[in-house]
Design an enzyme around this catalytic site. Structure first.
Site, short mmCIF file in Angstrom:
data_model
loop_
_atom_site.label_atom_id
_atom_site.label_comp_id
_atom_site.label_asym_id
_atom_site.label_seq_id
_atom_site.Cartn_x
_atom_site.Cartn_y
_atom_site.Cartn_z
CE1 TYR A 48 62.33 64.05 58.17
CE2 TYR A 48 64.12 65.47 57.43
CZ TYR A 48 62.77 65.24 57.63
OH TYR A 48 61.85 66.21 57.28
CG ASP A 89 62.25 73.21 51.58
OD1 ASP A 89 61.48 72.49 50.91
OD2 ASP A 89 62.33 73.15 52.83
CG ASP A 112 59.88 67.18 54.38
OD1 ASP A 112 58.66 67.37 54.39
OD2 ASP A 112 60.73 68.10 54.43
CG ASP A 154 57.58 69.39 51.10
OD1 ASP A 154 58.29 69.47 52.12
OD2 ASP A 154 58.03 69.50 49.96
CG HIS A 211 57.26 65.26 58.40
ND1 HIS A 211 57.20 66.49 57.80
CD2 HIS A 211 58.56 64.91 58.41
CE1 HIS A 211 58.43 66.88 57.49
NE2 HIS A 211 59.28 65.93 57.83
CD GLU A 231 55.53 71.45 55.42
OE1 GLU A 231 56.41 70.69 55.85
OE2 GLU A 231 55.77 72.42 54.68
CB CYS A 264 62.82 76.69 55.39
SG CYS A 264 63.61 76.35 56.96
NE ARG A 274 57.06 71.57 59.11
CZ ARG A 274 58.13 71.88 58.37
NH1 ARG A 274 58.99 70.93 58.04
NH2 ARG A 274 58.33 73.10 57.94
CD GLU A 319 60.01 73.23 61.47
OE1 GLU A 319 60.55 72.59 62.39
OE2 GLU A 319 60.45 73.25 60.31
CG ASN A 322 63.68 70.35 62.19
OD1 ASN A 322 64.83 69.98 61.94
ND2 ASN A 322 63.01 71.19 61.41
C1 LIG Z 1 62.84 69.62 58.25
C2 LIG Z 1 62.71 70.35 56.96
O1 LIG Z 1 61.35 70.40 56.60
C3 LIG Z 1 63.41 69.59 55.83
O2 LIG Z 1 62.94 69.69 54.70
O3 LIG Z 1 64.43 68.95 56.11
C4 LIG Z 1 63.31 71.79 56.97
C5 LIG Z 1 64.76 71.85 57.39
C6 LIG Z 1 65.47 73.16 57.11
O4 LIG Z 1 65.14 73.84 56.14
O5 LIG Z 1 66.41 73.47 57.85
C7 LIG Z 1 62.43 72.70 57.84
O6 LIG Z 1 61.47 73.27 57.30
O7 LIG Z 1 62.69 72.80 59.05
MG LIG Z 2 60.87 70.15 54.65
#
Ligand SMILES: C[C@](O)(C(=O)O)[C@H](CC(=O)O)C(=O)O
Ligand SMILES: [Mg+2]
Length: 294
Positions: A40, A54, A81, A83, A108, A110, A118, A153, A183, A205
């Site tokens: 991943y 993020d 990812d 986004d 993926h 979202e 996040c 997602r 999610e 996840n």
């Molecule tokens: C899965 C995720 O989108 C990621 O970017 O890895 C994040 C992981 C995280 O921040 O713990 C998420 O939004 O869950």
């Molecule tokens: Mg992410």
């Protein structure tokens, strides 16, 4: 190509595929070496490594480059990812083409609004279902390799509740999503309900310090989940070890006590395939180079 077929076959196999998140190409080598099903590539990790939160600050170019860097050193399928797709539906189409060209097996998208955050934090919001449907349609119609896996997602569970999240997911499947990533589900039963409702493979996840408990692979498999990601796990392990290591070097004046926990030079060279490069090099220099006569 082969990796995309492997991912498709894996998702159809009824087995749970396990995809740890690689925070470097080298980590992907180790994931492959330890027998996992795939790699991943996390947006949160890519941002964190650049010292950024993020929240959608990273660009398509950075994400696609990372996809290429990692996909090119592993034989495993990679799942990345993407986004919110980096813009409007037209941009989403370009995102898919870039990720295909980078050699990843799937991605993926979202349904969060920009700027995203996040999925395990409070205060996030989602776009109207119709808007996400447009993103998914754009993605599905842009792909040139029918085996490229498009995951949708939904972040709606913690905002609108489970039923609304399921309704969204069904609309995303109708729009062309091959896989659903619900999610921040809270129980294994919620995964089971999702899987039964959407009729396509479901991704779990298992990120730490989030809203989901860290369910075991066997529990997720029993709930009908097809793929589990551990997106930030390896980065968190490494960062924990680095922090403790820095303190020890500062306190002890030497790293000697840390050496037993380190990956050895020999093991690193094995992962880097050093010997193969040396053989290749030796062969090249063994060629008889025809002498030029004047
Ligand atoms: C899965 C995720 O989108 C990621 O970017 O890895 C994040 C992981 C995280 O921040 O713990 C998420 O939004 O869950
Ligand atoms: Mg992410």
């Amino acid at each position: 190509m082969e990796q995309r077929i492997a991912l498709r076959e894996g998702l159809a196999s009824g087995r749970l595929l396990r995809f740890p998140g690689a925070f470097t190409p080298l980590t992907a080598r180790l994931i492959e070496d330890r027998g996992f099903d795939g790699v991943y590539i996390s947006g949160a990790v890519l941002a964190a490594e650049r010292g950024l939160p993020d929240i959608g600050l990273t660009t398509l170019t950075e994400v696609a480059d990372r996809g290429r860097d990692i996909s090119s050193v592993t034989n495993l399928p990679t799942f990345i990812d993407a986004d919110t797709g980096f813009g409007e539906p037209m941009n989403v189409a370009r995102t898919i083409l870039s990720l295909e060209a980078a050699g990843v097996a799937g991605c993926h998208l979202e349904d969060q609004v920009n700027p995203k955050r996040c999925g395990h934090l409070d205060g996030k919001s989602v776009v109207e279902p119709a808007e996400m449907v447009r993103r998914v349609r754009a993605a599905a119609s842009a792909r040139t390799d029918p085996n490229f896996v498009i995951g949708a997602r939904t972040d709606a569970r913690s905002i609108e509740g489970l039923d609304a999240a399921i309704e969204r997911a069904k609309a995303y499947v109708d729009a062309g999503a091959d896989l659903i990533f619900p999610e921040a589900l809270e129980t294994v039963q919620e995964f089971e309900t999702f899987r039964a409702a959407v009729g396509v493979p479901v991704l779990a996840n298992m990120t730490e310090f989030g809203k989901s408990e860290l369910f075991r692979a066997s529990e997720l498999a029993d709930a009908g989940v097809s793929i589990v990601i551990y997106p930030v796990t390896l980065l968190r392990i490494a960062m924990g070890a680095i922090e403790r290591g820095l303190d020890l070097i500062a306190d002890d004046g030497t790293q000697a006590k840390l050496v037993p926990d380190m990956q050895t030079r020999a093991r690193l060279y094995e992962l880097l395939k050093y010997a193969e490069y040396s053989r290749f090099d030796a062969d090249i220099f063994n060629f008889d180079i025809p002498q030029e006569h004047s």
